[in-house]
Scaffold this motif. Structure first.
Motif, PDB file in Angstrom:
ATOM      1  N   PRO A   1       8.383  -7.792  48.377  1.00  0.00           N
ATOM      2  CA  PRO A   1       8.552  -9.196  47.985  1.00  0.00           C
ATOM      3  C   PRO A   1       9.486  -9.359  46.781  1.00  0.00           C
ATOM      4  CG  PRO A   1       6.257  -8.768  48.497  1.00  0.00           C
ATOM      5  CD  PRO A   1       6.946  -7.442  48.510  1.00  0.00           C
ATOM      6  N   PHE A   2       9.466  -8.391  45.858  1.00  0.00           N
ATOM      7  CA  PHE A   2      10.381  -8.446  44.709  1.00  0.00           C
ATOM      8  C   PHE A   2      11.828  -8.300  45.162  1.00  0.00           C
ATOM      9  CE2 PHE A   2      12.498  -5.849  41.245  1.00  0.00           C
ATOM     10  CZ  PHE A   2      12.837  -6.955  40.481  1.00  0.00           C
ATOM     11  N   ALA A   3      12.071  -7.370  46.091  1.00  0.00           N
ATOM     12  CA  ALA A   3      13.424  -7.196  46.626  1.00  0.00           C
ATOM     13  C   ALA A   3      13.890  -8.487  47.302  1.00  0.00           C
ATOM     14  CB  ALA A   3      13.445  -6.035  47.617  1.00  0.00           C
ATOM     15  N   ARG A   4      12.988  -9.102  48.071  1.00  0.00           N
ATOM     16  CA  ARG A   4      13.313 -10.382  48.712  1.00  0.00           C
ATOM     17  C   ARG A   4      13.622 -11.452  47.667  1.00  0.00           C
ATOM     18  NH1 ARG A   4      10.991 -14.886  47.772  1.00  0.00           N
ATOM     19  NH2 ARG A   4       8.921 -13.956  47.925  1.00  0.00           N
ATOM     20  N   TYR A   5      12.831 -11.482  46.580  1.00  0.00           N
ATOM     21  CA  TYR A   5      13.019 -12.453  45.496  1.00  0.00           C
ATOM     22  C   TYR A   5      14.399 -12.283  44.855  1.00  0.00           C
ATOM     23  CZ  TYR A   5      12.283 -14.784  40.981  1.00  0.00           C
ATOM     24  OH  TYR A   5      12.406 -15.587  39.875  1.00  0.00           O
ATOM     25  N   VAL A   6      14.780 -11.036  44.579  1.00  0.00           N
ATOM     26  CA  VAL A   6      16.064 -10.766  43.926  1.00  0.00           C
ATOM     27  C   VAL A   6      17.218 -11.239  44.806  1.00  0.00           C
ATOM     28  CG1 VAL A   6      17.633  -8.940  43.144  1.00  0.00           C
ATOM     29  CG2 VAL A   6      15.217  -8.854  42.520  1.00  0.00           C
TER      30      VAL A   6
ATOM     31  N   PHE B   1       4.226  -5.051  28.562  1.00  0.00           N
ATOM     32  CA  PHE B   1       5.322  -5.544  29.406  1.00  0.00           C
ATOM     33  C   PHE B   1       6.182  -6.529  28.608  1.00  0.00           C
ATOM     34  CE2 PHE B   1       3.100  -5.010  33.827  1.00  0.00           C
ATOM     35  CZ  PHE B   1       3.402  -3.672  33.822  1.00  0.00           C
ATOM     36  N   LYS B   2       5.536  -7.461  27.935  1.00  0.00           N
ATOM     37  CA  LYS B   2       6.261  -8.476  27.162  1.00  0.00           C
ATOM     38  C   LYS B   2       7.027  -7.842  25.999  1.00  0.00           C
ATOM     39  CE  LYS B   2       3.178 -12.380  28.174  1.00  0.00           C
ATOM     40  NZ  LYS B   2       2.171 -13.309  27.602  1.00  0.00           N
ATOM     41  N   LYS B   3       6.389  -6.883  25.317  1.00  0.00           N
ATOM     42  CA  LYS B   3       7.033  -6.215  24.186  1.00  0.00           C
ATOM     43  C   LYS B   3       8.326  -5.522  24.591  1.00  0.00           C
ATOM     44  CE  LYS B   3       3.301  -4.491  21.416  1.00  0.00           C
ATOM     45  NZ  LYS B   3       2.874  -3.296  20.692  1.00  0.00           N
ATOM     46  N   PHE B   4       8.339  -4.997  25.814  1.00  0.00           N
ATOM     47  CA  PHE B   4       9.496  -4.271  26.311  1.00  0.00           C
ATOM     48  C   PHE B   4      10.532  -5.195  26.956  1.00  0.00           C
ATOM     49  CE2 PHE B   4       6.951  -0.696  25.368  1.00  0.00           C
ATOM     50  CZ  PHE B   4       7.711   0.460  25.465  1.00  0.00           C
ATOM     51  N   GLY B   5      10.286  -6.497  26.896  1.00  0.00           N
ATOM     52  CA  GLY B   5      11.278  -7.454  27.373  1.00  0.00           C
ATOM     53  C   GLY B   5      11.218  -7.799  28.844  1.00  0.00           C
ATOM     54  N   PHE B   6      10.103  -7.444  29.515  1.00  0.00           N
ATOM     55  CA  PHE B   6       9.968  -7.791  30.934  1.00  0.00           C
ATOM     56  C   PHE B   6       9.507  -9.239  31.079  1.00  0.00           C
ATOM     57  CE2 PHE B   6       9.763  -3.213  30.858  1.00  0.00           C
ATOM     58  CZ  PHE B   6      10.506  -2.844  31.964  1.00  0.00           C
ATOM     59  N   GLN B   7      10.037  -9.916  32.087  1.00  0.00           N
ATOM     60  CA  GLN B   7       9.697 -11.316  32.333  1.00  0.00           C
ATOM     61  C   GLN B   7       8.784 -11.432  33.546  1.00  0.00           C
ATOM     62  OE1 GLN B   7      13.316 -14.055  31.768  1.00  0.00           O
ATOM     63  NE2 GLN B   7      14.260 -12.071  32.188  1.00  0.00           N
ATOM     64  N   PRO B   8       7.803 -12.342  33.501  1.00  0.00           N
ATOM     65  CA  PRO B   8       6.863 -12.452  34.626  1.00  0.00           C
ATOM     66  C   PRO B   8       7.433 -13.261  35.782  1.00  0.00           C
ATOM     67  CG  PRO B   8       6.280 -14.043  32.936  1.00  0.00           C
ATOM     68  CD  PRO B   8       7.449 -13.259  32.391  1.00  0.00           C
ATOM     69  N   ILE B   9       7.150 -12.808  36.996  1.00  0.00           N
ATOM     70  CA  ILE B   9       7.395 -13.620  38.185  1.00  0.00           C
ATOM     71  C   ILE B   9       6.139 -13.556  39.052  1.00  0.00           C
ATOM     72  CG2 ILE B   9       9.880 -13.137  38.173  1.00  0.00           C
ATOM     73  CD1 ILE B   9       9.319 -11.481  40.810  1.00  0.00           C
ATOM     74  N   GLU B  10       6.031 -14.476  39.990  1.00  0.00           N
ATOM     75  CA  GLU B  10       4.971 -14.434  40.993  1.00  0.00           C
ATOM     76  C   GLU B  10       5.597 -14.754  42.346  1.00  0.00           C
ATOM     77  OE1 GLU B  10       1.562 -16.804  40.141  1.00  0.00           O
ATOM     78  OE2 GLU B  10       1.025 -15.659  38.352  1.00  0.00           O
TER      79      GLU B  10
ATOM     80  N   PRO C   1      21.247  -6.953  33.974  1.00  0.00           N
ATOM     81  CA  PRO C   1      20.037  -6.355  34.552  1.00  0.00           C
ATOM     82  C   PRO C   1      18.834  -7.295  34.395  1.00  0.00           C
ATOM     83  CG  PRO C   1      21.118  -4.822  33.028  1.00  0.00           C
ATOM     84  CD  PRO C   1      21.762  -6.143  32.845  1.00  0.00           C
ATOM     85  N   PHE C   2      17.999  -7.311  35.411  1.00  0.00           N
ATOM     86  CA  PHE C   2      16.830  -8.187  35.452  1.00  0.00           C
ATOM     87  C   PHE C   2      15.563  -7.352  35.289  1.00  0.00           C
ATOM     88  CE2 PHE C   2      13.831 -10.754  38.303  1.00  0.00           C
ATOM     89  CZ  PHE C   2      13.465 -11.609  37.281  1.00  0.00           C
ATOM     90  N   LYS C   3      14.798  -7.660  34.239  1.00  0.00           N
ATOM     91  CA  LYS C   3      13.555  -6.926  33.951  1.00  0.00           C
ATOM     92  C   LYS C   3      12.387  -7.833  34.305  1.00  0.00           C
ATOM     93  CE  LYS C   3      13.493  -4.352  30.166  1.00  0.00           C
ATOM     94  NZ  LYS C   3      13.615  -3.929  28.748  1.00  0.00           N
ATOM     95  N   ARG C   4      11.643  -7.470  35.327  1.00  0.00           N
ATOM     96  CA  ARG C   4      10.521  -8.312  35.756  1.00  0.00           C
ATOM     97  C   ARG C   4       9.217  -7.526  35.747  1.00  0.00           C
ATOM     98  NH1 ARG C   4       8.105  -5.546  39.626  1.00  0.00           N
ATOM     99  NH2 ARG C   4       7.568  -6.468  41.594  1.00  0.00           N
ATOM    100  N   TYR C   5       8.123  -8.259  35.459  1.00  0.00           N
ATOM    101  CA  TYR C   5       6.802  -7.674  35.709  1.00  0.00           C
ATOM    102  C   TYR C   5       6.017  -8.615  36.594  1.00  0.00           C
ATOM    103  CZ  TYR C   5       4.201 -10.583  32.268  1.00  0.00           C
ATOM    104  OH  TYR C   5       3.606 -11.622  31.585  1.00  0.00           O
TER     105      TYR C   5
END
Length: 456
Positions: A106-111, A33-42, A121-125
């Motif tokens: 919850p991700f849709a709500r977060y966005v 995930f990190k290698k591909f540029g995704f950022q973590p959220i919780e 574009p926002f890349k999240r994992y």
């Protein structure tokens, strides 16, 4: 006599070895995930009741765990619903929150909530547990982890290409070959319904089609008839049951079937774009396969649909999936925000690696060396060495009590600790240690530096 404690059905305790194996999978997925540029959220484990309800259909709403309001929750209960014993209506008045059902809503709500802070574009994992009030059975639990990656704010098909590569990189990192990444497109399915003149029965048509591998061609046709799809329409779509060959050959067959459907032709264009790009960058652990019967997530997928199958020798169904959605954030008022995402099925991946014996032996290694405790003076001498080993990234510990030697040795054996160090009066005089290999039984008298080198 006190009753033996238990845990709720559909939940699990995990032993140290199981946790180590699960963490191994988490780490491999997270690294990619990190290698591909995704950022973590919780996001919180529970959301507001209205955030989740009505987003998954009637069946999904039923499976959401609702949380009773604190205090005298019945005081706020809808009196009419209470009198009629209407559980659906009364729930909304006594429950303001609910455990999350998945990570997508919850991700849709977060966005939507943080749209002014996010760079698109926002890349999240996101790797977190979810809860479903489902009937527990093999491979299905009420509490389980999801490992999701999504990109929102881009309509580019290069995102689909990258997600296929991401799947491949993860399974290659896990040394798990023989993976099949199945792909289809919602526009293809819409095209089928358009060609046979049954657009209003798209969901019924595709739900039946999706069962082809379980109930066979005749079973699918029978279910379609039961759903009101005409025999003429079913006969017209017959060629899809005989689509076979490689990706390109299946696409050629689709072009004939969907020649009169603009929507279907658009779906074919998107599939061809993705396949041609992947052909230029060959996959390592997986193969890409076109499956025109794949119809998961039709309530929100609008483009590509993915499903990942385990190796054939393991009969476990899908171990991942995802797809393109054009308006997921629209449920919270933010329109025209296209996205695409995938998910990894941690529990099923665990079962596959376990069944194929693919977990590295080092995964479950814990303490490498145990120091025997002969008393307080000897323990202090030993603990100084333990501290030095730990600072050099070697897992070491001192047995806490000066118990009998046999008990301490048995403890090392039961814990499968490979080395034991004896540091008694004689070793202290010589400023040395006795290192014992628990497997071979060999013993060595070593200095502190030699001890470090041997354990390295």
């Amino acid at each position: 006599m006190a009753q033996k404690p238990s845990i709720p059905k559909g939940t699990r305790d995990f032993s140290p070895a199981e946790v180590a194996k699960r963490n191994y999978i988490f780490e491999k997925i997270q690294q990619q995930f990190k290698k591909f540029g995704f950022q973590p959220i919780e996001t919180p484990s529970f959301e507001n009741y209205e955030t989740l309800m009505g987003k998954y259909g009637e069946e999904g709403d039923r499976l959401i765990f609702k949380i009773l309001n604190s205090g005298d929750f019945l005081r706020k209960a809808d009196p009419k619903a209470y009198e009629k014993r209407d559980s659906v209506k009364i729930t909304s008045s006594i429950s303001e929150k609910a455990l999350r059902y998945d990570l997508t809503v919850p991700f849709a709500r977060y966005v939507v909530q943080h749209q002014n802070e996010i760079e698109f574009p926002f890349k999240r994992y996101q790797i977190q547990p979810v809860w479903r009030a489902d009937r527990p059975q093999k491979g299905r639990f009420r509490e389980f982890y999801q490992c999701d990656a999504d990109v929102v704010g881009s309509e580019s098909l290069w995102q689909e290409v990258e997600f296929i590569q991401l799947y491949d990189e993860v399974f290659n990192a896990l040394n798990l070959p023989g993976i099949t990444i199945k792909i289809n497109n919602r526009k293809i399915l819409s095209g089928f319904a358009e060609v046979i003149g049954e657009q209003d029965k798209l969901i019924d048509f595709t739900v039946a089609l999706d069962k082809l591998d379980k109930i066979g061609e005749e079973g699918v046709k029978k279910e379609m008839k039961e759903k009101g799809i005409s025999p003429e329409a079913i006969e017209k779509i017959g060629p899809i049951f005989s689509l076979n060959g490689n990706f390109a050959e299946k696409v050629a067959g689709l072009k004939n079937i969907l020649e009169n459907s603009k929507t279907g032709q658009k779906g074919i264009e998107e599939l061809e774009f993705i396949q041609k790009a992947i052909a230029q960058m060959p996959l390592q652990a997986a193969k890409l396969d076109l499956d025109v019967t794949l119809a998961r997530g039709l309530n929100y997928y609008t483009g590509a649909i993915f499903e990942v199958s385990a190796p054939e020798e393991v009969n476990l169904g899908s171990i991942g999936g995802g797809g393109r959605y054009d308006d997921l954030t629209g449920i919270f008022g933010l329109k025209n925000m296209s996205g695409v995402g995938i998910s990894f099925g941690l529990d099923r991946i665990f079962l596959v690696l376990e069944e194929l014996d693919l977990f590295p032996l080092t995964v479950t290694e814990n303490t490498k060396v145990l120091f025997i405790n002969f008393g307080d003076k000897e323990a202090l001498y030993a603990l100084k060495a333990v501290q030095n080993l730990r600072r050099n990234n070697i897992t070491a510990e001192l047995y806490p009590e000066s118990s009998k030697m046999k008990k301490q040795m048995n403890h090392a054996n039961k814990r499968k600790i490979p080395f034991v160090v004896l540091a008694g009066e004689e070793e202290m005089k010589q400023q040395k240690f006795t290192l014992k290999n628990m497997k071979s039984g060999e013993q060595f008298s070593v200095s502190p530096d030699e001890l470090l080198n041997k354990l390295n």
